[in-house]
Design a protein around this motif. Structure first.
Motif, PDB file in Angstrom:
ATOM      1  N   PRO A 183      40.930  -1.423 -38.981  1.00  0.00           N
ATOM      2  CA  PRO A 183      41.298  -0.047 -39.334  1.00  0.00           C
ATOM      3  C   PRO A 183      41.309   0.936 -38.165  1.00  0.00           C
ATOM      4  CG  PRO A 183      39.772  -0.952 -40.959  1.00  0.00           C
ATOM      5  CD  PRO A 183      39.847  -1.949 -39.843  1.00  0.00           C
ATOM      6  N   ALA A 184      40.407   0.767 -37.186  1.00  0.00           N
ATOM      7  CA  ALA A 184      40.375   1.703 -36.056  1.00  0.00           C
ATOM      8  C   ALA A 184      41.575   1.525 -35.134  1.00  0.00           C
ATOM      9  CB  ALA A 184      39.073   1.547 -35.269  1.00  0.00           C
ATOM     10  N   GLY A 185      42.223   0.367 -35.183  1.00  0.00           N
ATOM     11  CA  GLY A 185      43.482   0.179 -34.478  1.00  0.00           C
ATOM     12  C   GLY A 185      43.404  -0.307 -33.044  1.00  0.00           C
ATOM     13  N   TYR A 186      42.209  -0.706 -32.586  1.00  0.00           N
ATOM     14  CA  TYR A 186      42.067  -1.164 -31.208  1.00  0.00           C
ATOM     15  C   TYR A 186      42.303  -2.672 -31.101  1.00  0.00           C
ATOM     16  CZ  TYR A 186      40.306   3.448 -30.008  1.00  0.00           C
ATOM     17  OH  TYR A 186      40.204   4.801 -29.806  1.00  0.00           O
ATOM     18  N   THR A 187      42.479  -3.137 -29.874  1.00  0.00           N
ATOM     19  CA  THR A 187      42.802  -4.533 -29.604  1.00  0.00           C
ATOM     20  C   THR A 187      41.812  -5.119 -28.615  1.00  0.00           C
ATOM     21  OG1 THR A 187      45.168  -4.234 -30.025  1.00  0.00           O
ATOM     22  CG2 THR A 187      44.556  -6.068 -28.600  1.00  0.00           C
ATOM     23  N   ASP A 188      41.420  -6.358 -28.836  1.00  0.00           N
ATOM     24  CA  ASP A 188      40.647  -7.129 -27.878  1.00  0.00           C
ATOM     25  C   ASP A 188      41.625  -7.576 -26.795  1.00  0.00           C
ATOM     26  OD1 ASP A 188      39.223  -9.055 -26.464  1.00  0.00           O
ATOM     27  OD2 ASP A 188      38.418 -10.046 -28.245  1.00  0.00           O
ATOM     28  N   ALA A 189      41.675  -6.831 -25.680  1.00  0.00           N
ATOM     29  CA  ALA A 189      42.709  -7.063 -24.661  1.00  0.00           C
ATOM     30  C   ALA A 189      42.637  -8.471 -24.094  1.00  0.00           C
ATOM     31  CB  ALA A 189      42.579  -6.028 -23.547  1.00  0.00           C
ATOM     32  N   PHE A 190      41.447  -8.995 -23.924  1.00  0.00           N
ATOM     33  CA  PHE A 190      41.298 -10.340 -23.369  1.00  0.00           C
ATOM     34  C   PHE A 190      42.030 -11.364 -24.228  1.00  0.00           C
ATOM     35  CE2 PHE A 190      39.071 -14.405 -23.011  1.00  0.00           C
ATOM     36  CZ  PHE A 190      39.069 -14.603 -21.638  1.00  0.00           C
ATOM     37  N   ARG A 191      41.866 -11.270 -25.547  1.00  0.00           N
ATOM     38  CA  ARG A 191      42.469 -12.244 -26.444  1.00  0.00           C
ATOM     39  C   ARG A 191      43.969 -12.027 -26.643  1.00  0.00           C
ATOM     40  NH1 ARG A 191      39.806 -16.768 -26.090  1.00  0.00           N
ATOM     41  NH2 ARG A 191      37.705 -16.734 -26.974  1.00  0.00           N
ATOM     42  N   GLU A 192      44.507 -10.942 -26.136  1.00  0.00           N
ATOM     43  CA  GLU A 192      45.956 -10.776 -26.147  1.00  0.00           C
ATOM     44  C   GLU A 192      46.625 -11.740 -25.173  1.00  0.00           C
ATOM     45  OE1 GLU A 192      48.403  -8.555 -27.824  1.00  0.00           O
ATOM     46  OE2 GLU A 192      46.678  -8.950 -29.133  1.00  0.00           O
ATOM     47  N   ALA A 193      45.892 -12.149 -24.133  1.00  0.00           N
ATOM     48  CA  ALA A 193      46.508 -12.976 -23.093  1.00  0.00           C
ATOM     49  C   ALA A 193      45.787 -14.297 -22.854  1.00  0.00           C
ATOM     50  CB  ALA A 193      46.569 -12.195 -21.778  1.00  0.00           C
ATOM     51  N   ASN A 194      44.601 -14.463 -23.420  1.00  0.00           N
ATOM     52  CA  ASN A 194      43.817 -15.668 -23.176  1.00  0.00           C
ATOM     53  C   ASN A 194      43.239 -16.155 -24.495  1.00  0.00           C
ATOM     54  OD1 ASN A 194      41.750 -17.546 -22.444  1.00  0.00           O
ATOM     55  ND2 ASN A 194      41.646 -16.636 -20.397  1.00  0.00           N
ATOM     56  N   PHE A 195      43.734 -17.307 -24.951  1.00  0.00           N
ATOM     57  CA  PHE A 195      43.295 -17.856 -26.232  1.00  0.00           C
ATOM     58  C   PHE A 195      42.395 -19.073 -26.059  1.00  0.00           C
ATOM     59  CE2 PHE A 195      47.573 -16.037 -26.645  1.00  0.00           C
ATOM     60  CZ  PHE A 195      47.321 -15.040 -27.556  1.00  0.00           C
ATOM     61  N   GLY A 196      41.925 -19.291 -24.839  1.00  0.00           N
ATOM     62  CA  GLY A 196      41.165 -20.491 -24.545  1.00  0.00           C
ATOM     63  C   GLY A 196      39.786 -20.509 -25.177  1.00  0.00           C
TER      64      GLY A 196
END
Length: 258
Positions: A183-196
């Motif tokens: 709901p707050a609308g933020y993103t875990d930036a690390f997991r946007e580019a690294n799914f390891g």
């Protein structure tokens, strides 16, 4: 914009072990540092004046405890310290640098220790979530970096089954992350580019645990909705472990005006 977040066990000792030389090779634009463990006036010139960077500090009220800093290559438009609640501000837990297109913050959440109970930590989380929600009403974007003293999902720690009643992975803490990334609308930036898998930043038992991958991902970069599309790379730099017991998180943001 390359952003690094790193918790050190005292800035002075980290600098003496080559922190600023390491940062020069990492070529970051902004570096968020936590756990300074000294007031700015107590630091040596070598710690206060990193080559190639402008350094800004926010001290804790107590000696040898907490404290955060932010290093920037570009001189920011403004520096903000604190979040206007006592637990954060007296313990020196947040500093923010404002740039034309984005604000970057360095935050250190309280552990459960001699200064903070579990209830104190959960209260800090709630007040920080309130702050994030207020930020969404501002006409700017945010990247907030630091040690959140918690892991979000089962992939973020190795032995999650045994830690479901451990501070840092309690159901209410995981639900708090769900609110930030929901709901707050933020993103875990690390997991946007690294799914390891096995992407950890802290280990309870130092060297032995690192060899056995017995770790947690406690260090995050979270970003507001307008930043998400610009995340292009993310990795954990374990070479930074000589400066403390946390590994650095590096995220690359490719903004249109760069």
């Amino acid at each position: 914009m390359r952003v690094i977040t790193l918790q050190v066990n005292g800035l002075e000792q980290a600098v003496s072990k080559g922190l600023y030389t390491w940062l020069a090779s990492a070529d970051a634009d902004v570096v968020a540092i936590q756990n300074i463990r000294a007031k700015e006036y107590q630091l040596s010139d070598a710690a206060v004046y990193p080559p190639g960077y402008n350094a800004y500090f926010f001290d804790a009220d107590a000696d040898d405890y907490s404290g955060v800093a932010i290093l920037t290559r570009e001189v920011p438009k403004a520096i903000m310290t604190g979040l206007s609640f006592l637990q954060c501000d007296l313990q020196g837990r947040y500093i923010q640098a404002d740039f034309p297109h984005v604000s970057v913050g360095s935050i250190m959440f309280p552990p459960v220790d001699a200064f903070n109970s579990l209830e104190d930590k959960l209260a800090f989380q709630k007040q920080f979530l309130d702050h994030l929600q207020k930020n969404r009403r501002k006409r700017r974007e945010f990247i907030i970096c630091g040690n959140f003293e918690a892991a979000h999902k089962t992939i973020d720690l190795s032995n999650w089954q045994a830690n479901q009643n451990t501070p840092g992975f309690l159901p209410e803490e995981r639900a708090w992350f769900d609110q930030i990334f929901g709901p707050a609308g933020y993103t875990d930036a690390f997991r946007e580019a690294n799914f390891g898998e096995n992407q950890f930043t802290w280990w309870p038992d130092a060297e032995n645990a690192r060899r056995n991958q017995n770790g947690w991902r406690k260090d995050y970069q979270i970003c507001s909705p307008g930043v998400r599309q610009f995340v292009v790379d993310a990795r954990i730099e374990t070479s930074s472990l000589k400066f403390g017991d946390h590994a650095a998180v590096m995220v690359e943001y490719e903004f249109d005006d760069e």
